[in-house]
Design a protein around this motif. Sequence first.
Motif, mmCIF file in Angstrom:
data_model
loop_
_atom_site.group_PDB
_atom_site.id
_atom_site.type_symbol
_atom_site.label_atom_id
_atom_site.label_comp_id
_atom_site.label_asym_id
_atom_site.label_seq_id
_atom_site.Cartn_x
_atom_site.Cartn_y
_atom_site.Cartn_z
ATOM 1 N N TRP A 68 0.824 -1.208 0.000
ATOM 2 C CA TRP A 68 0.000 0.000 0.000
ATOM 3 C C TRP A 68 0.859 1.259 0.000
ATOM 4 O O TRP A 68 0.582 2.203 -0.730
ATOM 5 C CB TRP A 68 -0.912 0.044 1.227
ATOM 6 C CG TRP A 68 -2.031 -0.914 1.170
ATOM 7 C CD1 TRP A 68 -1.985 -2.234 1.487
ATOM 8 C CD2 TRP A 68 -3.365 -0.657 0.748
ATOM 9 N NE1 TRP A 68 -3.208 -2.798 1.297
ATOM 10 C CE2 TRP A 68 -4.073 -1.862 0.858
ATOM 11 C CE3 TRP A 68 -4.023 0.481 0.312
ATOM 12 C CZ2 TRP A 68 -5.401 -1.965 0.522
ATOM 13 C CZ3 TRP A 68 -5.355 0.378 -0.019
ATOM 14 C CH2 TRP A 68 -6.035 -0.828 0.085
ATOM 15 N N LEU A 69 1.929 1.249 0.797
ATOM 16 C CA LEU A 69 2.687 2.477 1.023
ATOM 17 C C LEU A 69 3.367 2.971 -0.252
ATOM 18 O O LEU A 69 3.303 4.158 -0.571
ATOM 19 C CB LEU A 69 3.717 2.233 2.129
ATOM 20 C CG LEU A 69 4.524 3.444 2.524
ATOM 21 C CD1 LEU A 69 3.618 4.499 3.087
ATOM 22 C CD2 LEU A 69 5.572 3.081 3.533
ATOM 23 N N GLY A 70 3.985 2.050 -1.009
ATOM 24 C CA GLY A 70 4.720 2.464 -2.195
ATOM 25 C C GLY A 70 3.812 3.114 -3.216
ATOM 26 O O GLY A 70 4.117 4.167 -3.769
ATOM 27 N N ARG A 71 2.665 2.472 -3.466
ATOM 28 C CA ARG A 71 1.739 3.049 -4.447
ATOM 29 C C ARG A 71 1.233 4.401 -4.001
ATOM 30 O O ARG A 71 1.098 5.327 -4.809
ATOM 31 C CB ARG A 71 0.565 2.097 -4.653
ATOM 32 C CG ARG A 71 0.957 0.855 -5.398
ATOM 33 C CD ARG A 71 -0.153 -0.144 -5.376
ATOM 34 N NE ARG A 71 0.409 -1.477 -5.353
ATOM 35 C CZ ARG A 71 0.076 -2.412 -6.217
ATOM 36 N NH1 ARG A 71 -0.819 -2.172 -7.133
ATOM 37 N NH2 ARG A 71 0.624 -3.601 -6.152
ATOM 38 N N VAL A 72 0.926 4.533 -2.694
ATOM 39 C CA VAL A 72 0.428 5.816 -2.205
ATOM 40 C C VAL A 72 1.500 6.896 -2.334
ATOM 41 O O VAL A 72 1.203 8.043 -2.711
ATOM 42 C CB VAL A 72 -0.073 5.665 -0.760
ATOM 43 C CG1 VAL A 72 -0.353 7.008 -0.152
ATOM 44 C CG2 VAL A 72 -1.337 4.855 -0.750
ATOM 45 N N ILE A 73 2.778 6.544 -2.078
ATOM 46 C CA ILE A 73 3.851 7.541 -2.230
ATOM 47 C C ILE A 73 3.963 7.985 -3.685
ATOM 48 O O ILE A 73 4.073 9.181 -3.984
ATOM 49 C CB ILE A 73 5.189 6.965 -1.713
ATOM 50 C CG1 ILE A 73 5.154 6.840 -0.201
ATOM 51 C CG2 ILE A 73 6.344 7.860 -2.099
ATOM 52 C CD1 ILE A 73 6.358 6.164 0.361
ATOM 53 N N ILE A 74 3.902 7.013 -4.614
ATOM 54 C CA ILE A 74 3.937 7.361 -6.050
ATOM 55 C C ILE A 74 2.801 8.309 -6.383
ATOM 56 O O ILE A 74 2.970 9.334 -7.068
ATOM 57 C CB ILE A 74 3.810 6.075 -6.893
ATOM 58 C CG1 ILE A 74 5.050 5.216 -6.744
ATOM 59 C CG2 ILE A 74 3.560 6.418 -8.349
ATOM 60 C CD1 ILE A 74 6.052 5.378 -7.808
ATOM 61 N N LEU A 75 1.593 7.998 -5.870
ATOM 62 C CA LEU A 75 0.425 8.828 -6.165
ATOM 63 C C LEU A 75 0.597 10.241 -5.608
ATOM 64 O O LEU A 75 0.246 11.225 -6.268
ATOM 65 C CB LEU A 75 -0.810 8.155 -5.574
ATOM 66 C CG LEU A 75 -2.173 8.585 -6.054
ATOM 67 C CD1 LEU A 75 -2.165 8.623 -7.549
ATOM 68 C CD2 LEU A 75 -3.203 7.631 -5.576
#
Lengths: 125, 164, 88
Positions: A68-75
């Motif tokens: 979850w964290l990586g995708r949210v950071i990218i977003l």
Amino acid sequence: MDIFKLIGAIMLLGGSLSLLVAAIGMLKMPDVYNRVQVATKASTFGAIFSFLGLAIIKFEHWFTGENWLGRVIILIIFIYITNPVSSHVLMRAAYFMRFPLSKLTKTDVLRDDTNSNLLKEPKNE
Amino acid sequence: MKAKNLIVSFSVLMIAWLLLNWTLDPLIVAIGIGLSLLISVLFCSKCTVFEGIKLGPKAFAYTFVYILVFIRELIKANMDVTKRVLTPGLNIEPGIVKIKTNLKSKMARLILANSITLTPGTFTIHVEGEYFYIHWISTEAVDIEEATQKIANTFENILKELYE
Amino acid sequence: MNNLDWIIYLAIGIILIAMSLNLIRFFKGPSVVDKVVAFDVISLSGLVLIGTVAVLTNRVIYIDVAIVYGLLSFIGVIVVAKYLQKGL
């Protein structure tokens, strides 16, 4: 672990309130330029803050399981880069289409410079 | 500076790949290195986007300073916007002013314009050479130097450490 | 999670109210730029809504949907602005 869910949910609530402020500002402000300004600031902050809250709600998945964290950071990085740019392009289009400024406006240096040929209006390549 | 371009674009692509995959499995990392190298050699061997970026521990530290200052300004900007929107009546006096920046590199100017857009009350309309035209929701200064002092100096001093 | 779900549902309600207020501006807006900005804010709120649904249904793949939707709305706004400046 429940404390993280509480913090994340409250952050999500704060972000959605910021989106509501953006919507009210869109209805209230007198001309295009002030509307764009208020809407951009409040909605960018609201989206970034809400996604941070969503990442904190999913704290137990930070190191194991689904990502979850990586995708949210990218977003978040994506929103930070693109949202001001798109509003800026829109506002420049509005200015060079000569939409009227509100009556409250005090100064307009850009109009003076355009009239005195200090700069040319942007050519379309 | 061809090598610096390659290094920066490679590391940006690699960080995005690792964030999307979120694993340190050797096979995934090897595929990521191959793809990032291929893309950066194909597309970014001549690009000028990363020109003038500084590498080194000092620049790395100032990145975090920039992020912290940016978060502080973002929160301040939202306090300001919320106050203006929720108090009854229109307490705004908008105006368009002009500021001057000393930054040379394109990327630094882009980041400066983005930061100005997200800080309290200011919005970049047009960029012409080294002059920025700013729409300011509560015009406090019309003079170029005074406006530069009030709007851009915080971020400009940090960005000077990051870009040449 | 169950006893905290109501905060998330409250946030969804607030976002829906914000989207409908923007819809008023979208239909009323005197100029084209007003409409496009209203559309931009609506799509950003929709992005947050997709993320919230991803958390509620516990499916990470919806975050990918949000990333692609953000990309498409950005490109849409840029294209409209370029068209308004007679550059397309």
